[in-house]
Design a protein around this motif. Structure first.
Motif, PDB file in Angstrom:
ATOM      1  N   ALA A   1       0.688  -1.115   0.128  1.00 28.98           N
ATOM      2  CA  ALA A   1       0.108  -0.056   0.046  1.00 28.98           C
ATOM      3  C   ALA A   1       0.998   1.237   0.078  1.00 28.98           C
ATOM      4  N   PHE A   2       2.112   1.183   0.699  1.00 26.79           N
ATOM      5  CA  PHE A   2       2.848   2.299   0.828  1.00 26.79           C
ATOM      6  C   PHE A   2       3.513   2.616  -0.624  1.00 26.79           C
ATOM      7  N   ARG A   3       3.815   1.711  -1.166  1.00 25.68           N
ATOM      8  CA  ARG A   3       4.464   1.620  -2.496  1.00 25.68           C
ATOM      9  C   ARG A   3       3.282   2.309  -3.428  1.00 25.68           C
ATOM     10  N   GLU A   4       2.138   1.676  -3.456  1.00 27.79           N
ATOM     11  CA  GLU A   4       1.265   2.273  -4.609  1.00 27.79           C
ATOM     12  C   GLU A   4       0.768   3.951  -4.314  1.00 27.79           C
ATOM     13  N   GLY A   5       1.080   3.942  -2.934  1.00 28.14           N
ATOM     14  CA  GLY A   5       0.600   5.572  -2.591  1.00 28.14           C
ATOM     15  C   GLY A   5       1.840   6.332  -3.153  1.00 28.14           C
ATOM     16  N   ARG A   6       3.171   5.894  -3.006  1.00 27.23           N
ATOM     17  CA  ARG A   6       4.305   6.582  -3.383  1.00 27.23           C
ATOM     18  C   ARG A   6       4.308   6.609  -4.984  1.00 27.23           C
ATOM     19  N   SER A   7       3.984   5.647  -5.800  1.00 27.94           N
ATOM     20  CA  SER A   7       3.685   5.682  -7.098  1.00 27.94           C
ATOM     21  C   SER A   7       2.761   6.836  -7.649  1.00 27.94           C
ATOM     22  N   ARG A   8       1.636   7.323  -6.748  1.00 34.34           N
ATOM     23  CA  ARG A   8       0.901   8.126  -6.791  1.00 34.34           C
ATOM     24  C   ARG A   8       1.258   9.500  -6.351  1.00 34.34           C
ATOM     25  N   GLY A   9       2.476   9.485  -5.773  1.00 42.49           N
ATOM     26  CA  GLY A   9       2.818  10.918  -5.561  1.00 42.49           C
ATOM     27  C   GLY A   9       2.393  11.319  -4.053  1.00 42.49           C
ATOM     28  N   GLU A  10       1.668  10.371  -3.252  1.00 42.22           N
ATOM     29  CA  GLU A  10       1.480  10.703  -1.776  1.00 42.22           C
ATOM     30  C   GLU A  10       2.094  10.538  -0.819  1.00 42.22           C
ATOM     31  N   PHE A  11       3.059   9.549  -1.007  1.00 37.99           N
ATOM     32  CA  PHE A  11       4.196   9.312   0.058  1.00 37.99           C
ATOM     33  C   PHE A  11       5.675   9.833  -0.318  1.00 37.99           C
ATOM     34  N   ARG A  12       6.300  10.214   0.860  1.00 42.12           N
ATOM     35  CA  ARG A  12       7.829  10.523   0.578  1.00 42.12           C
ATOM     36  C   ARG A  12       8.570   9.163   0.433  1.00 42.12           C
ATOM     37  N   ALA A  13       9.841   9.251   0.230  1.00 40.50           N
ATOM     38  CA  ALA A  13      10.722   8.090   0.036  1.00 40.50           C
ATOM     39  C   ALA A  13      10.889   7.641   1.540  1.00 40.50           C
ATOM     40  N   PHE A  14      10.572   6.352   2.265  1.00 41.37           N
ATOM     41  CA  PHE A  14      11.046   5.917   3.364  1.00 41.37           C
ATOM     42  C   PHE A  14      11.269   4.437   3.209  1.00 41.37           C
ATOM     43  N   ASP A  15      11.608   3.784   4.131  1.00 42.69           N
ATOM     44  CA  ASP A  15      11.682   2.219   4.306  1.00 42.69           C
ATOM     45  C   ASP A  15      10.378   1.846   4.677  1.00 42.69           C
ATOM     46  N   ASP A  16       9.856   1.129   3.720  1.00 42.63           N
ATOM     47  CA  ASP A  16       8.350   0.674   3.691  1.00 42.63           C
ATOM     48  C   ASP A  16       8.400  -0.478   4.910  1.00 42.63           C
ATOM     49  N   ARG A  17       9.238  -1.143   5.042  1.00 45.55           N
ATOM     50  CA  ARG A  17       8.979  -2.258   6.087  1.00 45.55           C
ATOM     51  C   ARG A  17       8.943  -1.505   7.505  1.00 45.55           C
ATOM     52  N   VAL A  18      10.044  -0.532   7.774  1.00 43.95           N
ATOM     53  CA  VAL A  18      10.017   0.153   8.980  1.00 43.95           C
ATOM     54  C   VAL A  18       8.609   0.848   9.240  1.00 43.95           C
TER      55      VAL A  18
ATOM     56  N   ALA B   1       4.039  11.664   8.862  1.00 46.30           N
ATOM     57  CA  ALA B   1       5.396  10.851   8.759  1.00 46.30           C
ATOM     58  C   ALA B   1       5.496  10.357   7.551  1.00 46.30           C
ATOM     59  N   THR B   2       4.756  10.274   6.793  1.00 50.20           N
ATOM     60  CA  THR B   2       4.596   9.645   5.157  1.00 50.20           C
ATOM     61  C   THR B   2       4.113  10.296   4.180  1.00 50.20           C
ATOM     62  N   ARG B   3       3.767  11.662   4.279  1.00 48.15           N
ATOM     63  CA  ARG B   3       3.531  12.279   3.141  1.00 48.15           C
ATOM     64  C   ARG B   3       4.627  12.953   2.420  1.00 48.15           C
ATOM     65  N   ALA B   4       4.171  13.123   1.191  1.00 50.12           N
ATOM     66  CA  ALA B   4       5.259  13.698   0.165  1.00 50.12           C
ATOM     67  C   ALA B   4       5.498  15.092   0.381  1.00 50.12           C
ATOM     68  N   PRO B   5       6.448  15.608   0.593  1.00 54.15           N
ATOM     69  CA  PRO B   5       6.429  17.126   0.585  1.00 54.15           C
ATOM     70  C   PRO B   5       6.222  17.980  -0.672  1.00 54.15           C
ATOM     71  N   ALA B   6       5.883  18.887  -0.343  1.00 54.41           N
ATOM     72  CA  ALA B   6       5.215  19.955  -1.444  1.00 54.41           C
ATOM     73  C   ALA B   6       6.461  20.381  -2.377  1.00 54.41           C
ATOM     74  N   ALA B   7       6.052  19.879  -3.905  1.00 53.40           N
ATOM     75  CA  ALA B   7       7.190  20.200  -4.831  1.00 53.40           C
ATOM     76  C   ALA B   7       7.375  21.616  -4.815  1.00 53.40           C
ATOM     77  N   GLN B   8       9.116  22.087  -4.898  1.00 56.87           N
ATOM     78  CA  GLN B   8       9.433  23.138  -5.022  1.00 56.87           C
ATOM     79  C   GLN B   8      10.037  23.426  -6.303  1.00 56.87           C
ATOM     80  N   PRO B   9       9.750  24.431  -6.988  1.00 57.68           N
ATOM     81  CA  PRO B   9      10.422  24.706  -8.381  1.00 57.68           C
ATOM     82  C   PRO B   9      11.933  24.403  -8.452  1.00 57.68           C
ATOM     83  N   GLY B  10      12.423  23.641  -9.292  1.00 57.43           N
ATOM     84  CA  GLY B  10      13.645  23.580  -9.585  1.00 57.43           C
ATOM     85  C   GLY B  10      14.567  22.489  -8.613  1.00 57.43           C
ATOM     86  N   THR B  11      13.765  21.804  -7.721  1.00 56.54           N
ATOM     87  CA  THR B  11      14.327  20.718  -6.969  1.00 56.54           C
ATOM     88  C   THR B  11      14.263  19.251  -7.729  1.00 56.54           C
ATOM     89  N   GLU B  12      15.006  18.562  -7.103  1.00 61.09           N
ATOM     90  CA  GLU B  12      15.184  17.327  -7.501  1.00 61.09           C
ATOM     91  C   GLU B  12      13.979  16.174  -6.981  1.00 61.09           C
TER      92      GLU B  12
END
Length: 250
Positions: free
Chosen positions: A162-179, A217-228
């Motif tokens: 579920a975390f991986r699917e949410g990340r693919s939709r841009g909902e979650f930040r990068a983190f260790d899914d098992r942790v 703890a899981t949400r993706a940060p808001a995208a900033q212009p020019g950031t990777e």
């Protein structure tokens, strides 16, 4: 597996009687209803008397049946307990699944999951108490917990997916899914443990706060212009096949 013991004619067919094809559906329905009755009686008995004192005789007495009826439907207490846990988890899954299906959008499942599990257990305190007794006291032949950490593997795997699917939709930040999966489930388990010890505690409010905690703890940060974009978790998490070196604390 079902015991070969005859329940004394209280359920099923009489001695020497053979099932006809016409009777099979009725027999199946009766057996399912009887098994559900026994499981419900086991839940209440374990919740009230504790796991050790919840004998088949005590369960049969609460169900208003003979011990032989239980032996007909279940090979013994161990099988009855296993089917009980399966039933409760199946019912929780159906309850949570129905609430998730009510949402038109995919986002927000994390809050729905946490609050739905809490709502189910709030309405079924005996089931929660029985599960606590079982997880603490049900042992294998060699004395190990029957429901140890390994038994949670399917749940952890589902949360990871579920975390991986949410990340693919841009909902979650990068983190260790098992942790995150282990931490989330530990938070839910501790929520119930605290509520069991303090029944006056507001379980619904606790669930809302826990959901907010994990959303932050899981949400993706808001995208900033020019950031990777953040790298995927496998770029940042340690390889599980190699031990992580800890600093020397001496």
């Amino acid at each position: 597996m079902r015991s070969k013991n005859n329940p004394g004619g209280q359920d099923g067919l009489g001695e020497g009687e053979r099932a006809s094809p016409e009777r099979e559906p009725e027999r199946s329905f009766i057996e399912k209803a009887r098994r559900a009755q026994i499981i419900d009686a086991a839940v209440e008995t374990i919740a009230v008397r504790g796991f050790a004192k919840a004998s088949l005789a005590q369960i049969a007495e609460r169900a208003g049946i003979s011990k032989g009826v239980i032996s007909y439907h279940f090979a013994g207490k161990a099988e009855l307990i296993e089917r009980l846990v399966e039933q409760v988890y199946g019912d929780v899954g159906a309850f949570v699944g129905a609430r998730l299906a009510e949402r038109a959008e995919a986002s927000g499942w994390l809050r729905v999951y946490i609050e739905s599990v809490a709502a189910y257990m709030y309405d079924h305190p005996s089931r929660l108490a029985a599960l606590g007794e079982i997880f603490s006291n049900f042992r294998t032949a060699d004395g190990a917990p029957h429901y140890g950490i390994a038994s949670s593997e399917p749940l952890y795997a589902a949360l990871e997916n579920a975390f991986r699917e949410g990340r693919s939709r841009g909902e979650f930040r990068a983190f260790d899914d098992r942790v995150m999966a282990v931490s989330l489930q530990a938070g839910i388990d501790d929520m119930f443990a605290y509520w069991s010890a303090h029944p006056e505690h507001d379980l619904a409010a606790h669930a809302r706060e826990l959901a907010t905690l994990f959303e932050h703890a899981t949400r993706a940060p808001a995208a900033q212009p020019g950031t990777e974009p953040e790298p995927e978790p496998h770029d940042t998490a340690p390889d599980r096949t190699e031990p992580t070196e800890l600093p020397d604390l001496h």
